[in-house]
Design a protein around this motif. Structure first.
Motif, PDB file in Angstrom:
ATOM      1  N   ARG A 428      43.585   0.492  48.315  1.00 26.74           N
ATOM      2  CA  ARG A 428      44.237   1.329  47.160  1.00 26.74           C
ATOM      3  C   ARG A 428      43.514   0.789  45.772  1.00 26.74           C
ATOM      4  NH1 ARG A 428      48.863  -0.859  49.579  1.00 26.74           N
ATOM      5  NH2 ARG A 428      48.991  -2.585  47.797  1.00 26.74           N
ATOM      6  N   VAL A 429      43.031  -0.442  45.538  1.00 27.69           N
ATOM      7  CA  VAL A 429      42.689  -0.772  44.269  1.00 27.69           C
ATOM      8  C   VAL A 429      41.133  -0.134  44.250  1.00 27.69           C
ATOM      9  CG1 VAL A 429      41.587  -2.604  42.904  1.00 27.69           C
ATOM     10  CG2 VAL A 429      43.913  -2.746  44.178  1.00 27.69           C
ATOM     11  N   THR A 430      40.211  -0.203  45.033  1.00 30.99           N
ATOM     12  CA  THR A 430      38.886   0.091  44.926  1.00 30.99           C
ATOM     13  C   THR A 430      38.917   1.602  44.708  1.00 30.99           C
ATOM     14  OG1 THR A 430      38.730   0.663  47.576  1.00 30.99           O
ATOM     15  CG2 THR A 430      37.939  -1.793  46.367  1.00 30.99           C
ATOM     16  N   ALA A 431      39.761   2.546  45.157  1.00 31.80           N
ATOM     17  CA  ALA A 431      39.978   3.878  45.026  1.00 31.80           C
ATOM     18  C   ALA A 431      40.142   4.127  43.712  1.00 31.80           C
ATOM     19  CB  ALA A 431      41.024   4.650  46.114  1.00 31.80           C
ATOM     20  N   GLN A 432      40.866   3.410  43.097  1.00 30.52           N
ATOM     21  CA  GLN A 432      41.249   3.677  41.540  1.00 30.52           C
ATOM     22  C   GLN A 432      40.252   3.005  40.358  1.00 30.52           C
ATOM     23  OE1 GLN A 432      45.374   2.776  40.735  1.00 30.52           O
ATOM     24  NE2 GLN A 432      45.341   2.035  42.836  1.00 30.52           N
ATOM     25  N   LEU A 433      39.214   2.181  40.918  1.00 29.14           N
ATOM     26  CA  LEU A 433      38.257   1.865  39.937  1.00 29.14           C
ATOM     27  C   LEU A 433      37.239   2.423  39.688  1.00 29.14           C
ATOM     28  CD1 LEU A 433      37.952  -1.824  41.708  1.00 29.14           C
ATOM     29  CD2 LEU A 433      39.258  -1.474  39.422  1.00 29.14           C
TER      30      LEU A 433
END
Length: 489
Positions: A428-433
Motif C-alpha cells: 500500500r505504502v510503496t504504491a503511494q510514494l
C-alpha cells in the motif's frame, strides 16, 4: 604546466584526452585532496575551445564507431572492463585521494562496479531488440540507431562509477562521447581514458575535457553538434544545462538531488531499521539516494532513537585509507561550509542535535560529525532542502496516511525506503510514494536491468537496462507492406 602528477604512487596525466591525444590548456586549476589537504596536481582547465575540439573529434569518429558491428563494440567494452580490473588498485587509490571516499569501498564495491557497467551493457547490446509484429499484414520492425556525439557531465561523489554508468551504454549504442568530469575529482576519468585506449577504443570515440561547469560544461551543453546530454548533479546546474540544450532541442537526461525518506513502522524489525538508518551516513552522506529524512512511528520513536544513537556511536570517523574507517571527510571546504550552514541555521531555528551538530574538531580538516536532528518542522529548510552531508533529521508520525504525506511533502522524488513487517502495508505504502526507486526492508540494492531516475525535481528520464538504449539511441520503427517485391532472379 607539468603534464603528469603522481598520486599514491600512481602516475596520472593531468591534460585533456581529445581524439586519442593528450592536450594541454593555457590555464590550469588546482586539485586538492580532501584526505589531508595536499595538492594532487594542476589540471588542464578546458574552455569552449577544448570542448569544440572534443566535439569535433567525436563527430568525426562517430560514423566509423556507429557502423562497427555490435559484436565488435561489445568486445571492446569487455576489454575496457578487463583493463579496469587490471588497474583496480590504482583506480581505487587515486579516487580515494581525490574525493575522500573509503578505500575499502573503492576496492570491494565501486571499482568492480565500474567494470561491471561495461560488461553489462556489452551483454545488453547483444540481446537488444524485440520480435517484429504485424499491423493489418504490415510488418513492424523496431531498431535502435546510434544518436551521435554525447556530452556526459558527471559529479564528484562517485566519479568513475557514475561516469561509466553513462559512458558504457552510450558507447554500446554506437555513440561517441565527450566526458566532462567534476573539477573536484577529475583524476580517475583521465586514467579511464588510458584504459580505453589500451583496450583498442578508436581515437575520438571517448574524449575527456576537464574544467569548470561554467566554462567547459556550458560549452558542451549548448553545442549544436551534441546529440545527447546526460547530467548528474544539482538542480541549479540542471536548469542551466537544459536552458542551453533547449536552443538545439538536445535530448537531456537528468539525475538530480534527493531528500529521500526512510519510513519506519511500528511492526518493523527495529534492529534492521536502525542499521538501514545508520547506513545513510555512507560516503559522509554525499549520496544522492540517501534517506536523510527518518520518519518513525511515534510508538517506537524513543527506542529507535536510543538504538540509533548507540549504533552511530560505534562508527569510526577518520582517514578513508584505513580499513577500520567508516566515515571519511567531505569532498571540499566549500561543501563542509555548506553542510555546517544548514545545521547551524536549523539549530538556530529550534532543532536539537541528538548526535553531532558540527565539524569534527579533533580530526580537523574536512571531517563533519555524523548528525541527527530532531524537533524540526516539516516546512523547515533542513527538511526540505538537500544537504548532501552526514546530516539526518527525525520526525514522527501516528498513522500510515500521515507517514506517506510527510514522505511525499518535498519537491524531490528520487528514492524512498520502507521498513515494515507487514507485506500488505508495504504494498500500500510503496504504491503511494513519489520516488523513482523504493526499497522495502533494504537499501541501495541496484540492478543495472532496472530503470533509474527521479521524479519531480529529482530528475528527468530513466536510464538502466533498455531505458539507457532508448535514451542514447534514435529508436526507429520500420513498417513494411506485405508482398509486391520484384523477383531479381
Amino acid at each position: 604546466m607539468t603534464p603528469r602528477t603522481t598520486v599514491a604512487g600512481v602516475p596520472v596525466d593531468t591534460r585533456h584526452y581529445i581524439d586519442g591525444q593528450r592536450i594541454a590548456s593555457a590555464r590550469t586549476f588546482a586539485d586538492v585532496s580532501p584526505v589531508d589537504g595536499r595538492p594532487l596536481g594542476e589540471i588542464a582547465r578546458g574552455t569552449a575551445a577544448e570542448a569544440d575540439a572534443a566535439v569535433a573529434a567525436a563527430t568525426a569518429a562517430f560514423p566509423g564507431w556507429a557502423a562497427t558491428a555490435r559484436a565488435e563494440r561489445a568486445r571492446v567494452l569487455r576489454a575496457i572492463a578487463d583493463g579496469v580490473d587490471k588497474r583496480l588498485e590504482d583506480l581505487a587509490l587515486v579516487e580515494t585521494h581525490d574525493n575522500g571516499a573509503l578505500l575499502r569501498s573503492h576496492r570491494r564495491g565501486v571499482m568492480p562496479r565500474v567494470a561491471h557497467n561495461f560488461r553489462f551493457f556489452a551483454d545488453r547490446l547483444l540481446s537488444l531488440g524485440q520480435e517484429d509484429f504485424t499491423t493489418r499484414g504490415h510488418t513492424n520492425h523496431v531498431s535502435w540507431d546510434p544518436a551521435g556525439p554525447c556530452a556526459l557531465i558527471t559529479p564528484w561523489n562517485a566519479p568513475l562509477m557514475l561516469a561509466t554508468w553513462k559512458i558504457a551504454p552510450a558507447l554500446a549504442a554506437g555513440n561517441t562521447v565527450v566526458l566532462k568530469p567534476a573539477e573536484w575529482s577529475p583524476l580517475t576519468a583521465s586514467l579511464l581514458a588510458d584504459v580505453a585506449a589500451g583496450a583498442g577504443l578508436p581515437p575520438g570515440v571517448l574524449n575527456v575535457v576537464q574544467g569548470y561547469g561554467s566554462e567547459a560544461g556550458a560549452a558542451l551543453a549548448g553545442h549544436p553538434d551534441v546529440r545527447r546530454i546526460s547530467f548528474t548533479g544539482s538542480v541549479a546546474t540542471a536548469r542551466t544545462i537544459t536552458a542551453a540544450a533547449a536552443a538545439h532541442l538536445t535530448p537531456t537526461s537528468l539525475e538530480l538531488g534527493g531528500k529521500s525518506p526512510l519510513l519506519v513502522f511500528a511492526d518493523a524489525d527495529l534492529d534492521l531499521a536502525v542499521d538501514l538508518a545508520v547506513e545513510q551516513y555512507d560516503n559522509a552522506g554525499q549520496v544522492c539516494l540517501a534517506a536523510t529524512r527518518l520518519l518513525v512511528d511515534e510508538r517506537i520513536a524513543q527506542e529507535f532513537t536510543r538504538r540509533f544513537t548507540e549504533r552511530a556511536a560505534s562508527l569510526v570517523q577518520g582517514d578513508p585509507r584505513e580499513e577500520s574507517t567508516d566515515i571519511g571527510p567531505v569532498v571540499h571546504a566549500r561543501q563542509l561550509a555548506r553542510i555546517d550552514g544548514f545545521v547551524r541555521r536549523a539549530l538556530a531555528s529550534g532543532a536539537r542535535a541528538v548526535i553531532g551538530g558540527g565539524p569534527h574538531t579533533a580530526l580537523g580538516g574536512l571531517y563533519y560529525r555524523p548528525t541527527l536532528l530532531t524537533d524540526v518542522a516539516q516546512d523547515s529548510e533542513i527538511v526540505q532542502e538537500e544537504v548532501f552531508g552526514p546530516v539526518l533529521t527525525l520526525q514522527t508520525f501516528r498513522t500510515q496516511e500521515e507517514a506517506v504525506a510527510l514522505a511525499n511533502d518535498t519537491r524531490f522524488g528520487l528514492a524512498a525506503t520502507v521498513v515494515t513487517g507487514d507485506r500488505e502495508r508495504a504494498d500500500r505504502v510503496t504504491a503511494q510514494l513519489v520516488a523513482g526507486t523504493v526499497w522495502v526492508n533494504c537499501f541501495f540494492v541496484r540492478d543495472l536491468r532496472a530503470p533509474f531516475g527521479g521524479s519531480r525535481l529529482s530528475g528527468v528520464g530513466r536510464e538502466g537496462g533498455t531505458w539507457s538504449f532508448d535514451f542514447y539511441c534514435d529508436v526507429k520503427n520500420t513498417v513494411t507492406a506485405p508482398g509486391g517485391w520484384r523477383d531479381h532472379g
